[in-house]
Design a protein around this motif. Structure first.
Motif, short mmCIF file in Angstrom:
data_model
loop_
_atom_site.label_atom_id
_atom_site.label_comp_id
_atom_site.label_asym_id
_atom_site.label_seq_id
_atom_site.Cartn_x
_atom_site.Cartn_y
_atom_site.Cartn_z
N PHE A 8 -0.09 -17.62 -30.89
CA PHE A 8 -0.05 -16.21 -31.25
C PHE A 8 0.26 -15.37 -30.01
CE2 PHE A 8 -2.67 -18.18 -34.45
CZ PHE A 8 -2.31 -17.53 -35.61
N GLN A 9 1.03 -14.31 -30.23
CA GLN A 9 1.34 -13.33 -29.20
C GLN A 9 0.89 -11.97 -29.71
OE1 GLN A 9 3.31 -13.59 -26.09
NE2 GLN A 9 2.68 -11.46 -25.78
N ASP A 10 -0.10 -11.37 -29.04
CA ASP A 10 -0.66 -10.09 -29.49
C ASP A 10 -0.36 -9.00 -28.45
OD1 ASP A 10 -1.70 -11.54 -31.57
OD2 ASP A 10 -3.67 -11.78 -30.64
N THR A 11 -0.06 -7.83 -28.94
CA THR A 11 0.23 -6.68 -28.07
C THR A 11 -0.68 -5.51 -28.45
OG1 THR A 11 2.55 -7.34 -27.87
CG2 THR A 11 2.00 -5.07 -27.28
N PHE A 12 -1.39 -4.97 -27.44
CA PHE A 12 -2.23 -3.78 -27.61
C PHE A 12 -1.47 -2.57 -27.09
CE2 PHE A 12 -5.00 -7.39 -26.93
CZ PHE A 12 -5.97 -7.25 -27.88
N GLU A 13 -1.55 -1.50 -27.84
CA GLU A 13 -0.97 -0.24 -27.39
C GLU A 13 -1.91 0.89 -27.79
OE1 GLU A 13 3.43 1.93 -27.38
OE2 GLU A 13 2.99 0.32 -28.79
N PRO A 14 -3.12 0.93 -27.19
CA PRO A 14 -4.12 1.91 -27.62
C PRO A 14 -3.70 3.33 -27.27
CG PRO A 14 -4.83 0.82 -25.62
CD PRO A 14 -3.58 0.11 -26.07
N GLU A 15 -4.10 4.26 -28.13
CA GLU A 15 -3.83 5.66 -27.85
C GLU A 15 -4.54 6.06 -26.57
OE1 GLU A 15 -3.75 9.95 -30.20
OE2 GLU A 15 -4.62 8.16 -31.12
N GLY A 16 -3.82 6.65 -25.67
CA GLY A 16 -4.40 7.02 -24.39
C GLY A 16 -4.12 6.01 -23.30
N GLY A 17 -3.57 4.82 -23.67
CA GLY A 17 -3.22 3.81 -22.68
C GLY A 17 -4.34 2.83 -22.37
N ILE A 18 -4.05 1.90 -21.45
CA ILE A 18 -5.00 0.87 -21.04
C ILE A 18 -5.83 1.39 -19.87
CG2 ILE A 18 -5.28 -1.47 -20.14
CD1 ILE A 18 -4.14 -1.50 -22.91
N PRO A 19 -7.17 1.47 -20.02
CA PRO A 19 -8.00 2.01 -18.92
C PRO A 19 -8.00 1.08 -17.70
CG PRO A 19 -9.21 1.99 -21.01
CD PRO A 19 -7.97 1.18 -21.22
N VAL A 20 -8.13 1.67 -16.54
CA VAL A 20 -8.36 0.90 -15.32
C VAL A 20 -9.78 0.33 -15.38
CG1 VAL A 20 -8.58 1.05 -12.82
CG2 VAL A 20 -6.79 2.36 -14.00
N ALA A 21 -9.92 -0.95 -15.07
CA ALA A 21 -11.22 -1.60 -15.14
C ALA A 21 -12.24 -0.86 -14.28
CB ALA A 21 -11.11 -3.05 -14.69
N PHE A 22 -13.38 -0.55 -14.86
CA PHE A 22 -14.52 0.11 -14.21
C PHE A 22 -14.21 1.54 -13.73
CE2 PHE A 22 -15.91 -4.41 -13.38
CZ PHE A 22 -16.91 -4.38 -14.32
N ALA A 23 -13.12 2.11 -14.19
CA ALA A 23 -12.87 3.53 -13.87
C ALA A 23 -13.91 4.37 -14.60
CB ALA A 23 -11.46 3.92 -14.30
N SER A 24 -14.31 5.49 -13.98
CA SER A 24 -15.24 6.40 -14.63
C SER A 24 -14.55 7.13 -15.78
CB SER A 24 -15.77 7.42 -13.62
OG SER A 24 -16.55 6.80 -12.63
N MET A 25 -15.30 7.32 -16.87
CA MET A 25 -14.74 8.07 -18.00
C MET A 25 -14.40 9.48 -17.55
SD MET A 25 -16.49 8.99 -21.67
CE MET A 25 -16.02 7.45 -22.45
N PRO A 26 -13.14 9.93 -17.74
CA PRO A 26 -12.73 11.26 -17.26
C PRO A 26 -13.17 12.35 -18.23
CG PRO A 26 -10.89 10.18 -18.31
CD PRO A 26 -12.03 9.19 -18.35
N THR A 27 -12.99 13.58 -17.81
CA THR A 27 -13.25 14.74 -18.67
C THR A 27 -12.13 14.89 -19.67
OG1 THR A 27 -14.38 15.80 -16.82
CG2 THR A 27 -13.70 17.22 -18.65
N ALA A 28 -12.48 15.30 -20.89
CA ALA A 28 -11.46 15.48 -21.93
C ALA A 28 -10.56 16.66 -21.60
CB ALA A 28 -12.13 15.70 -23.27
N PHE A 29 -9.34 16.62 -22.13
CA PHE A 29 -8.44 17.76 -21.97
C PHE A 29 -8.07 18.28 -23.36
CE2 PHE A 29 -5.89 13.88 -21.90
CZ PHE A 29 -4.92 14.14 -22.84
N GLY A 30 -7.64 19.54 -23.40
CA GLY A 30 -7.35 20.17 -24.68
C GLY A 30 -6.03 20.89 -24.68
N ASP A 31 -6.09 22.22 -24.79
CA ASP A 31 -4.88 23.03 -24.89
C ASP A 31 -4.09 23.00 -23.57
OD1 ASP A 31 -5.64 23.69 -27.44
OD2 ASP A 31 -6.80 25.43 -26.75
N ASP A 32 -2.86 23.44 -23.69
CA ASP A 32 -1.95 23.38 -22.53
C ASP A 32 -2.16 24.56 -21.57
OD1 ASP A 32 -0.80 21.05 -23.43
OD2 ASP A 32 0.69 22.12 -24.63
N ASP A 33 -3.36 24.69 -21.03
CA ASP A 33 -3.56 25.68 -19.99
C ASP A 33 -3.68 24.95 -18.65
OD1 ASP A 33 -6.04 24.49 -20.06
OD2 ASP A 33 -6.97 26.15 -21.16
N VAL A 34 -3.87 25.69 -17.59
CA VAL A 34 -3.91 25.08 -16.26
C VAL A 34 -5.08 24.12 -16.13
CG1 VAL A 34 -4.16 25.55 -13.80
CG2 VAL A 34 -2.75 27.06 -15.23
#
Length: 446
Positions: free
Chosen positions: A191-217
């Motif tokens: 079997f050949q499986d491909t993941f394409e999660p929304e938001g991309g593949i996280p860096v291992a042990f990276a801290s969860m970032p703050t969410a973003f919303g509207d297109d402001d600065v």
């Protein structure tokens, strides 16, 4: 297609061979069924299709729900050639544990896409309530005699979800001897499986970032920070399986089967949606880190099954022992007893028990005072646990010869503490919450 055709009964040896193929993720090959169907019955089957359909509903308490529809078609040609086609469509929705621990305060988590956040109330297990997916899976299998006492089959598999694609091939070879009372088989699959999660593949042990919303600065800066926690958009894994089986007819009432399987998985084995809480010495979460698992896994298993036909009842008992290089050992005991109620109906109680040890890198949380390990995951599915299933199936043969059945089961999973000492506030919350689920299925064969 003959909707009112009376189906040829499936013998027990064929049923066990079908189970062998199922372990490799293939459509039932019915390898030996063809051997034991009389020539006149074969002639009757030619140019006809048999259909098996089912609808299944599965629901966990306050968590995931799934609805699944299955249709499988089998056609037998001349010379015992058999074509199996199977289409499965399921939809999943609800909430899934994200791996973080419960806390005495409200917690806020960034969604996997980075767009927005969700909260978990105090003392509750954090659940990502955006879990939603639809899967379409198609399997096709061709089986035919290759020579006297030799039967071969080959199949393909494709499964597509919103963020996941799985492609697979398989091949099986069976040899009958001892007047066809014994069968040895060899199966291979890849079997050949491909993941394409929304938001991309996280860096291992990276801290969860703050969410973003509207297109402001401010959101633009948050999105830039989010992107630094992603290393790529998609990743792959491969799975190679081999299985050796032996089936033996003991006597006219008893049939046994033994299998050994070896599975090698390489590639991206993380769950991109799972995180770990980093807690201080008071048990309070200070950070959330994305998990990291080894990029390879070797699994082996031994399986034994026996079916015995009493004067009226049929008992089916199986046992599986699985072990892998993640140090997970599991035991599964499954039993069913078919009890006739009349000449055209039966009831079948079902009892299943499962137990597993934890992976050597399983941790329900990370201690802030310790350095980050090479691998760690808080996914309860690879932690120590036990589970059981109790249920009952009622089946009946319709006046036109078709089969109708209903199945209702209750499932409970109990994660265990595998020796991790919970500091401070963590000792006051439920780190190993049980999961309850019900399953209902209706099946119709024609």
């Amino acid at each position: 297609m003959q909707l009112n055709k009376k189906k040829t009964p499936i013998n027990m040896k064929a049923a066990l061979t079908i189970a062998t193929s199922a372990l490799l993720g293939t459509v039932p090959t019915a390898v030996n069924a063809a051997d034991e169907v009389s020539n006149s019955a074969k002639a009757q089957q030619e140019s006809t299709w048999d259909f098996d359909t089912a609808f299944l509903y599965y629901s966990e308490s306050d968590r995931v729900s799934a609805a699944e529809a299955i249709i499988a078609a089998t056609k037998t040609f001349e010379n015992d050639e058999v074509l199996n086609l199977k289409l499965t469509i399921d939809a999943l929705t609800g909430a899934s544990a994200n791996g973080a621990t419960a806390q005495p305060n409200v917690q806020t988590f960034t969604r996997p896409s980075g767009k927005g956040s969700y909260q978990t109330q105090a003392n509750e297990t954090p659940l990502d309530d955006t879990f939603k997916d639809t899967r379409v899976q198609l399997n096709a299998q061709w089986t035919q005699p290759l020579a006297e006492n030799y039967t071969g089959s080959a199949g393909v598999h494709i499964s597509k979800e919103y963020d996941y694609l799985s492609l697979g091939v398989n091949g099986n070879l069976a040899y009958d001897f001892n007047q066809k009372n014994s069968t040895v088989s060899l199966g291979l699959s890849y079997f050949q499986d491909t993941f394409e999660p929304e938001g991309g593949i996280p860096v291992a042990f990276a801290s969860m970032p703050t969410a973003f919303g509207d297109d402001d600065v401010e959101s633009s800066n948050a999105k830039a920070d989010f992107n630094t926690t992603r290393r790529i958009d998609s990743d792959d894994k491969t799975t190679a399986d081999i299985m050796i089986g032996f089936t033996q007819v003991i006597n006219r009432r008893m049939l046994t089967q033994f299998n050994y399987s070896y599975s090698k998985v390489d590639g991206y084995l993380n769950d991109p949606f799972k995180i770990l809480s980093v807690v201080d010495n008071k048990g309070i979460a200070q950070d959330y880190r994305y998990e990291n698992r080894p990029d390879s896994r070797v699994k082996q298993s031994l399986f034994a099954q026996t079916k015995y036909h009493f004067d009226e009842n049929i008992i089916d008992v199986s046992y599986r022992y699985m072990w892998d290089d993640w140090k997970i050992d599991s035991h599964t005991i499954d039993s069913r007893l078919r009890i006739p109620l009349s000449s055209n109906s039966y009831i079948e109680p079902h009892l299943r028990f499962y137990q597993q040890t934890a992976a050597d890198f399983y941790q329900p949380f990370l201690a802030q005072e310790n350095s980050i390990p090479e691998f760690a995951s808080a996914d309860y599915r690879i932690g120590e646990m036990s589970a059981y299933t109790v249920g009952v199936k009622y089946g009946m043969k319709m006046s036109d010869g078709n089969d109708l059945s209903f199945r209702l089961e209750y499932y409970r999973q109990d994660p265990k503490d595998s020796g991790h000492i919970a500091p401070g506030a963590l000792a006051e919350v439920d780190l190993y919450e049980s999961v309850d689920a019900v399953l209902f299925q209706v099946s119709y064969s024609f």
